[in-house]
Design a protein around this motif. Structure first.
Motif, short mmCIF file in Angstrom:
data_model
loop_
_atom_site.label_atom_id
_atom_site.label_comp_id
_atom_site.label_asym_id
_atom_site.label_seq_id
_atom_site.Cartn_x
_atom_site.Cartn_y
_atom_site.Cartn_z
N VAL A 477 0.73 -1.37 0.03
CA VAL A 477 -0.01 0.02 -0.03
C VAL A 477 0.93 1.34 0.01
N SER A 478 0.52 2.15 -0.61
CA SER A 478 1.28 3.51 -0.88
C SER A 478 0.23 4.47 0.04
N TYR A 479 0.80 5.02 1.11
CA TYR A 479 0.00 5.83 1.96
C TYR A 479 0.12 7.25 1.43
N LYS A 480 -0.81 7.81 0.93
CA LYS A 480 -0.87 9.29 0.47
C LYS A 480 -0.56 10.33 1.59
N LYS A 483 3.64 10.99 2.47
CA LYS A 483 4.39 11.19 1.23
C LYS A 483 4.55 9.79 0.32
N ASP A 484 3.58 9.37 0.18
CA ASP A 484 3.56 7.99 -0.62
C ASP A 484 4.54 7.06 -0.19
N TRP A 485 4.71 6.97 0.99
CA TRP A 485 5.59 5.91 1.64
C TRP A 485 4.95 4.62 1.39
N THR A 486 5.87 3.65 0.74
CA THR A 486 5.34 2.36 0.27
C THR A 486 6.30 1.25 0.95
N PRO A 487 5.84 0.87 2.02
CA PRO A 487 6.58 -0.28 2.70
C PRO A 487 6.17 -1.69 1.61
N GLY A 488 7.47 -2.52 1.64
CA GLY A 488 7.13 -3.28 0.98
C GLY A 488 7.80 -4.83 1.57
N THR A 512 4.53 -5.32 5.26
CA THR A 512 3.08 -4.80 4.72
C THR A 512 2.31 -5.11 5.99
N VAL A 513 2.32 -6.36 6.52
CA VAL A 513 1.36 -6.52 7.50
C VAL A 513 1.55 -5.79 8.97
N ALA A 514 3.00 -5.71 9.07
CA ALA A 514 3.24 -5.35 10.46
C ALA A 514 2.75 -3.79 10.53
#
Length: 749
Positions: A477-480, A483-488, A512-514
């Protein structure tokens, strides 16, 4: 008048000259006696004499692991001296010790006759043991020959006063506790421990003769430096013991054939067992001494002869250091090979320049007014210096800049183990080499803890009522609003279709689950949970908190994890159990600091322990089982930070918590790959190798064979769910796994 009766003018004038000399000598001695040539200690001062004593540091299993001192001295009583030690001393140093009263006048006359009239310089000095004691207590300040007569007479006066105050046994005791044995070692007990690694009472005849033989010339007869010369001197002592009736001829001949067998153990502050631990103990002692001073008690940790009883287990520590060296040497080699010729310490000019400019030497030279070019010219001048690596020390031609670059590439580590019930520290490794890397990564370093923080997130989730069999999508998920942080996640293309149970997500360390568990629980709730578990470091109130971007000290993390095997109660690691004075009277004892109120419920603790056991049995720490073949009851968590800068592993057993960090002191350098730098590869093996050693020693069976309590059936039912659920056919049909979902991170719940 008597002179007029002497008719011979030569005889008369000769007698006058003789009497004048005698009177002058008497006047000279009297002037010394009354203090014109310097104060002589009176009987009161001599009876109140106290010498500086080294403070001793002991492990919990009663092993002397170190000392703090200006002069290495450990006084012991007369009862500690074996009779053959006294016999050896008296035989070679003062045959008539038990007959004279401080000054052996016949011996003094013999020496004077041989030295002055026969010019025999090997005749000795004629000093008794009591005179030598006087010199030990009040060393000569001026080495000029012109003052020799003054010093000798002073020592004779002090010796006579000592004989009036003390018995012969007490004089021998004072002498053997003050005499120098070289190598900054004073007193027979310190010498015995240093050269033979045993107490004075345990010295054999030949060992006692070796140490007594050193007294004539502590360097020339040092058995470590000149073994053959020392052996000859020892045999001379044995011969003297025979001559004085203390040894039979057969015993003397038999002992004289023996080699000098040393078990040398120098208490070098930079070396020996647990140097980082001893340094931390020293710091805490200084703080303690300052508090004592405020209360009117004056203790000096270098001179007061304190005894410090610590929590450290010497065997555990020895195994830990062995495991660390074995793993880190191998890892360093792999680390350097992974970069090849493109290593940043070879190719990155900016990084090298920054390293030089951040050095203490550079800043000092600049502060002294040198220009940039002058400083660099100075720091690049080559000269002989010692550089070390895992193969040992090497003398090379190198500059200060070369040295900084050389040490920049070294991986370092910090690890500790403690008793989770009390916080008592069992092992402590602050770095790879205390002599060259003084910075302690246990007590001083704060590093990002990576995935080792995730259990705290999951604990908070359980405490807030989220069931353990709740499923969370692994899709990125990219968190708007961030700052569009996208953990992978790493290397799993199908994860977009997967939904993880909490246990499976934690054991496999799914990033991503954490983050989603943190989001559902709430950042304030997680921060509060961390605080309850003893985390005092300031943590970021950001979604990245779930991935361990907060910087926490290693010992702080260890205390928090202890709560999982200590009924929910975190502990504060402690190092010192008790401090006594030089007469073994207890000055202070130290008790564990354990939080009375549990940080979480018993049910949460049981569930979390099951999660962490799964991490070892089938998750990211499964190498403990597969590669290292450990069958102990264990739980744990691996951790790896962004760009492979920090590798972590936390291990839990029913009786131990063990935390390891591996990385570089230069935060700009990380591992070249996750394969090499992940916690399971870079940090976990240190614990595994250590535990293998503990398993081999049956003394540790109560620890290594301990079992976790079996969880209640009701809790096992709550965990009875599929570890992973895959999206249904139609959901997968309409989901694009390559498309990252975009939405806002929920900051309120």
């Amino acid at each position: 008048m008597i002179f007029r009766k002497i008719k011979s003018p030569y005889l008369r004038y000769g007698l006058i000259v003789f009497l004048a000399i005698l009177g002058g000598l008497a006047l000279f001695i009297f002037s010394i006696y009354i203090g014109i040539w310097g104060k002589i200690p009176d009987k009161k001062e001599l009876s109140d004499f106290k010498y500086d004593r080294a403070s001793e540091v002991y492990s919990a299993d009663s092993v002397l692991i170190g000392k703090y001192y200006i002069y290495d001295r450990q006084p012991v009583g007369h009862e500690a001296f074996p009779q053959h030690l006294i016999d050896a001393l008296v035989s070679i140093e003062d045959e008539r010790f038990f007959d004279h009263s401080g000054v052996d006048y016949p011996s003094l006359a013999r020496v004077a006759f041989k030295t002055i009239l026969l010019q025999d310089r090997s005749s000795g000095g004629g000093s008794t043991l009591t005179q030598q004691l006087a010199k030990n207590l009040y060393p000569r300040r001026d080495r000029k020959k012109s003052n020799l007569a003054v010093d000798k007479i002073k020592e004779m006066i002090v010796a006579s006063r000592l004989e009036d105050i003390y018995t012969k046994d007490e004089i021998i005791t004072l002498y053997l506790n003050t005499v120098s044995f070289g190598d900054n070692t004073f007193g027979i007990e310190s010498a015995s421990l240093k050269f033979f690694n045993k107490r004075t009472a345990q010295l054999t005849v030949e060992e006692a003769a070796t140490l007594v033989g050193m007294l004539k010339a502590t360097y020339g007869y040092n058995p470590r430096i000149f073994p053959e010369t020392s052996r000859n001197r020892r045999n001379l002592v044995l011969q003297s013991m025979y001559n004085n009736g203390y040894l039979a001829e057969k015993e003397k001949d038999s002992l004289s054939k023996l080699p000098v067998n040393l078990n040398y153990r120098e208490y070098d502050y930079n070396d020996g067992l647990a140097p980082y631990f001893r340094e931390e103990v020293r710091k805490q002692l200084l703080d303690w001494a300052n508090v004592q001073k405020e209360q009117g008690n004056s203790y000096n940790i270098y001179t007061s002869g304190l005894k410090i009883y610590t929590t450290l287990d010497s065997k555990m520590q020895s195994y830990a250091e062995k495991a660390m060296k074995e793993h880190m040497q191998s890892l360093q080699s792999s680390f350097e090979k992974s970069f090849g010729g493109n290593a940043p310490w070879l190719k990155d000019k900016r990084l090298k320049q920054k390293t030089i400019q951040n050095s203490t030497l550079y800043k000092k030279l600049r502060k002294n007014g040198m220009s940039e070019s002058q400083v660099m010219d100075s720091m690049t001048q080559k000269h002989p210096m010692t550089l070390t690596d895992w193969n040992g020390d090497k003398m090379v031609m190198a500059s200060s800049a070369d040295s900084l670059i050389h040490y920049m590439k070294f991986l370092n580590t910090g690890s500790m183990s403690l008793d989770p019930a009390t916080g008592a520290v069992k092992t402590w490794i602050g770095g790879i080499n205390f002599r060259y890397f003084k910075y302690d990564h246990v007590s001083q370093s704060s590093r990002q803890v990576g995935s080792t923080f995730k259990p705290i997130v999951y604990t908070a989730a359980l405490e807030s009522g989220i069931p353990p069999c709740t499923y969370f999508s692994a899709q990125e998920v990219s968190y708007k609003n961030m700052k569009d942080w996208t953990p992978g996640n790493a290397e799993n293309k199908d994860e977009a279709y997967l939904n993880y149970s909490m246990q499976e997500a934690l054991s496999k360390s799914v990033n991503t689950v954490a983050v989603k568990v943190l989001e559902k629980t709430g950042i304030p709730t997680v921060l509060e949970q961390a605080k309850k578990m003893g985390i005092t470091s300031e943590l970021p109130a950001q979604p990245s908190l779930a991935l361990g971007t907060g910087e926490i000290k290693l010992n702080e993390l260890a205390g928090a994890y202890a709560s999982y095997v200590n009924k929910g109660k975190p502990v504060k690691p402690y190092l010192i159990q008790a401090i006594t004075n030089d007469t073994d009277s207890i000055l202070q004892t130290f008790k564990p600091e354990i939080t009375e109120k549990p940080a979480f419920s018993e049910e949460t603790g049981t569930i979390m322990l099951q999660f962490l056991k799964a991490t070892v049995n089938s998750g990211t720490a499964a190498r403990l089982r597969s590669t290292h073949k450990l069958q102990n009851d264990m739980a744990g968590k691996t951790g790896t930070t962004q760009n492979n800068k920090d590798a972590w592993f936390v291990a839990l057993t029913p009786k131990l918590v063990h935390v390891t960090w591996v990385g570089l002191d230069n935060h700009e350098i990380g591992f070249n790959s996750t394969r090499l730098g992940q916690g399971a590869n870079a940090a976990l093996p240190i614990f595994a190798l250590w535990m293998q050693q503990l398993n081999k020693n049956h003394d540790f069976d109560p620890i290594t064979r301990a079992k976790f309590p079996k969880p209640d059936v009701a809790i096992l039912k709550k965990l009875d769910c599929d570890p992973i659920k895959k999206d249904g056919f139609f959901k997968r049909l309409f989901k694009n796994p390559n498309k990252v979902k975009s939405r806002k991170f929920k900051t309120t719940n």
